[in-house]
Write a protein that holds these residues in place. Structure first.
Motif, PDB file in Angstrom:
ATOM      1  N   PRO A   1      -3.820   4.560  -5.781  1.00  0.00           N
ATOM      2  CA  PRO A   1      -4.510   4.226  -4.526  1.00  0.00           C
ATOM      3  C   PRO A   1      -3.897   2.983  -3.873  1.00  0.00           C
ATOM      4  O   PRO A   1      -3.171   2.231  -4.524  1.00  0.00           O
ATOM      5  CB  PRO A   1      -5.951   3.950  -4.967  1.00  0.00           C
ATOM      6  CG  PRO A   1      -5.925   3.793  -6.438  1.00  0.00           C
ATOM      7  CD  PRO A   1      -4.662   4.390  -6.964  1.00  0.00           C
ATOM      8  N   ALA A   2      -4.208   2.798  -2.586  1.00  0.00           N
ATOM      9  CA  ALA A   2      -3.730   1.594  -1.885  1.00  0.00           C
ATOM     10  C   ALA A   2      -4.263   0.367  -2.618  1.00  0.00           C
ATOM     11  O   ALA A   2      -5.455   0.298  -2.931  1.00  0.00           O
ATOM     12  CB  ALA A   2      -4.217   1.615  -0.448  1.00  0.00           C
TER      13      ALA A   2
ATOM     14  N   SER B   1       2.461   1.755  -3.338  1.00  0.00           N
ATOM     15  CA  SER B   1       1.474   2.182  -4.314  1.00  0.00           C
ATOM     16  C   SER B   1       1.140   3.670  -4.144  1.00  0.00           C
ATOM     17  O   SER B   1       1.094   4.428  -5.116  1.00  0.00           O
ATOM     18  CB  SER B   1       0.222   1.312  -4.165  1.00  0.00           C
ATOM     19  OG  SER B   1      -0.679   1.581  -5.187  1.00  0.00           O
ATOM     20  N   LEU B   2       0.944   4.088  -2.895  1.00  0.00           N
ATOM     21  CA  LEU B   2       0.637   5.495  -2.622  1.00  0.00           C
ATOM     22  C   LEU B   2       1.813   6.396  -3.022  1.00  0.00           C
ATOM     23  O   LEU B   2       1.620   7.494  -3.533  1.00  0.00           O
ATOM     24  CB  LEU B   2       0.287   5.683  -1.138  1.00  0.00           C
ATOM     25  CG  LEU B   2      -1.057   5.062  -0.715  1.00  0.00           C
ATOM     26  CD1 LEU B   2      -1.139   4.932   0.803  1.00  0.00           C
ATOM     27  CD2 LEU B   2      -2.236   5.879  -1.232  1.00  0.00           C
ATOM     28  N   SER B   3       3.039   5.896  -2.838  1.00  0.00           N
ATOM     29  CA  SER B   3       4.224   6.664  -3.235  1.00  0.00           C
ATOM     30  C   SER B   3       4.251   6.900  -4.738  1.00  0.00           C
ATOM     31  O   SER B   3       4.838   7.867  -5.218  1.00  0.00           O
ATOM     32  CB  SER B   3       5.511   5.929  -2.866  1.00  0.00           C
ATOM     33  OG  SER B   3       5.524   5.630  -1.512  1.00  0.00           O
TER      34      SER B   3
ATOM     35  N   ASN C   1       0.815  -1.209   0.000  1.00  0.00           N
ATOM     36  CA  ASN C   1       0.000   0.000   0.000  1.00  0.00           C
ATOM     37  C   ASN C   1       0.849   1.259   0.000  1.00  0.00           C
ATOM     38  O   ASN C   1       0.594   2.197  -0.751  1.00  0.00           O
ATOM     39  CB  ASN C   1      -0.931   0.018   1.220  1.00  0.00           C
ATOM     40  CG  ASN C   1      -2.089  -0.940   1.056  1.00  0.00           C
ATOM     41  OD1 ASN C   1      -2.380  -1.378  -0.068  1.00  0.00           O
ATOM     42  ND2 ASN C   1      -2.748  -1.271   2.144  1.00  0.00           N
ATOM     43  N   GLU C   2       1.866   1.275   0.854  1.00  0.00           N
ATOM     44  CA  GLU C   2       2.702   2.471   0.951  1.00  0.00           C
ATOM     45  C   GLU C   2       3.453   2.708  -0.343  1.00  0.00           C
ATOM     46  O   GLU C   2       3.636   3.841  -0.781  1.00  0.00           O
ATOM     47  CB  GLU C   2       3.666   2.349   2.142  1.00  0.00           C
ATOM     48  CG  GLU C   2       2.967   2.468   3.497  1.00  0.00           C
ATOM     49  CD  GLU C   2       2.187   3.772   3.649  1.00  0.00           C
ATOM     50  OE1 GLU C   2       2.732   4.834   3.351  1.00  0.00           O
ATOM     51  OE2 GLU C   2       0.999   3.706   4.039  1.00  0.00           O
TER      52      GLU C   2
END
Ligand code: ZN
Ligand code: ZN
Ligand code: ZN
Length: 356
Positions: free
Chosen positions: A327-328, A321-323, A318-319
Motif C-alpha cells: 500500500p501507499a 511502494s505500490l509498484s 507511494n508510487e
C-alpha cells in the motif's frame, strides 16, 4: 536521517553496530550527532543496554568500568520504567521500542531542542515508562507531566495490526506514537504556562482552536461518533479532529515525519528538482504565521518550498511502494489549513530550540 560514513569510507546506517567493510564496531554518538568507530581503549564505549541486552547501538564516553557496567546513553537514560527482562518476549519488544525512541531522540537533538531527563530536572524533565499489559492491565499510551507511558504490546506487530484495523489508523507506528506523545509534552512544557494572551498562545488558538474545550467530553464524543466527514479539509488525521491538543500532537508528529523523511532523501542524494512530477503549488497563505507572531516572508517562502518538495518526494515513495505490491506508505493529503498548522509547528520548534 543523515547519511553516515565509516572511517573506512563505507556507508553506515543509523541502526548499524558494525561496519560490513572494515569490520570495526560502530555506534551513534549523540553528542557529535554522527556514527563513530568504537575502539578498545578509545574515548567511547557501547551503551550499557547494548552491552547487556544487545538493544542499543549508541555510544557513551568510556568510564573505565567493565563493559557490563557501562553507563546508559542519553536515550536509554530517559527510561523510568522498563518491562521485566526475565521474559524473552519482553526483551525483544523492548528492543523495538528503544529503536523507535532513539529515532525520536535523534530528531529532537538534531533540531536543537533542549531536553533533560526527569532525573536531571524533576519539574520539567522527560521520562518514559515502558510498560507491559501483563504487568499493568489496561495500560494505554499517553503523556502526563513529562512522563510518556508506552504500552509494550504496541511493539508486537500482530497487536498493532489489530489496532490499525480497529481504529482505522493505517499508518500506526511505534515512532509515530513517540512523536505524538512528545508533542503533548512540549505543549505542556512551553504553552500551558504561558499567559492566555501570550503571542504564541494566541497563535496556537488561531490555528488549532480553543484549547480550553472540555478534553474528556471531546474524546468521548470522538470515540462515539468518529471524525466529521470533511476532516481532511482541516486536519492531518481523523483523530486530530477530536480536540485542539490532539490536533497539535498529530500535527507535531507529522511535522517530525516530514522533517525526517526529507532529510533522508536529501542525505541519500535525491533532489526534488529532478523529480519528473508537476510541483504542487500551495497558496502563499499556506506558509504564513498567525498575526500575533512576527512576520517573516522569507521563512514563509522557504517553508512552502520545503513542503512542496516533500509532496513530490512522498509521491515517489507511494508510487514505488505500490509498484512493489504494497500500500501507499504516505496516504496523506496536506490541505492549506494543515500546511498553516505545520508552519506554526515549524516556527515554534525553531523558537524553542533557540531557547525562547
Ligand atoms: Zn568501516
Ligand atoms: Zn542506549
Ligand atoms: Zn494524544
Amino acid at each position: 536521517m543523515q547519511r553516515f560514513v565509516c572511517d573506512c569510507g563505507n556507508v553506515l546506517f543509523f541502526e548499524s553496530s558494525r561496519c560490513l567493510q572494515c569490520g570495526e564496531e560502530v555506534g551513534y554518538d549523540p553528542d557529535a550527532q554522527k556514527m563513530v568507530v568504537i575502539r578498545p581503549g578509545g574515548w567511547g564505549q557501547r551503551c550499557g543496554n547494548g552491552v547487556q541486552y544487545g538493544i542499543c547501538n549508541w555510544v557513551v564516553p568510556a568510564n573505565g568500568a567493565a563493559a557490563e557496567k557501562a553507563a546508559l546513553c542519553f536515550s536509554c537514560s530517559l527510561n523510568r520504567k522498563i518491562p521485566n527482562l526475565k521474559e524473552e518476549r519482553n526483551v525483544r519488544l523492548w528492543g523495538r521500542m528503544e529503536g523507535a525512541k532513539r529515532r525520536l531522540v535523534y530528531s529532537l537533538l538534531r533540531m536543537g531542542i533542549p531536553l533533560a531527563s526527569k532525573v536531571m530536572d524533576a519539574q520539567s524533565g522527560l521520562a518514559f515508562d515502558i510498560v507491559s499489559a501483563q504487568a499493568q492491565p489496561g495500560v494505554t499510551m499517553g503523556h502526563l507531566n513529562g512522563v510518556i507511558t508506552v504500552n509494550l504490546d504496541e511493539a508486537d506487530d500482530t497487536y498493532r495490526q489489530i489496532n490499525r484495523e480497529q481504529l482505522g489508523e493505517s499508518t500506526r507506528t511505534l515512532l509515530g506514537h513517540f512523536r505524538h506523545e512528545i508533542g503533548h509534552y512540549f505543549w505542556q512544557r512551553w504553552m500551558s504556562e504561558a499567559a492566555w494572551d501570550d503571542p504564541q498562545r494566541l497563535a496556537f488558538r488561531e490555528r488549532f482552536g480553543d484549547e480550553w474545550r472540555d478534553y474528556g467530553a471531546a474524546l468521548s464524543w470522538h470515540y462515539q461518533f468518529g471524525a466529521p466527514q470533511d476532516w481532511a479539509d482541516q486536519f492531518i488525521s481523523g483523530y486530530a479532529a477530536s480536540h485542539p491538543w490532539e490536533d497539535w500532537a498529530e500535527t507535531w508528529a507529522h511535522y517530525l515525519q516530514i522533517l525526517e523523511g526529507s532529510e533522508t532523501f536529501e542525505g541519500l542524494g535525491l533532489e526534488t528538482k529532478r523529480i519528473a512530477l508537476p510541483v504542487v503549488n500551495f497558496p502563499v497563505e499556506a506558509g504564513q504565521l498567525p498575526n500575533s507572531l512576527p512576520q517573516d516572508e522569507k521563512a514563509d517562502k522557504a517553508f512552502v518550498t520545503w513542503l512542496q518538495g516533500w509532496v513530490s518526494l512522498s509521491t515517489v515513495l507511494n508510487e514505488t511502494s505500490l509498484s512493489l505490491g504494497q500500500p501507499a506508505v504516505y496516504p496523506f493529503v496536506i490541505s492549506t489549513k494543515v500546511a498553516q498548522k505545520l508552519r506554526l509547528v515549524d516556527h515554534l520548534a525553531k523558537v524553542w530550540a533557540a531557547g525562547k
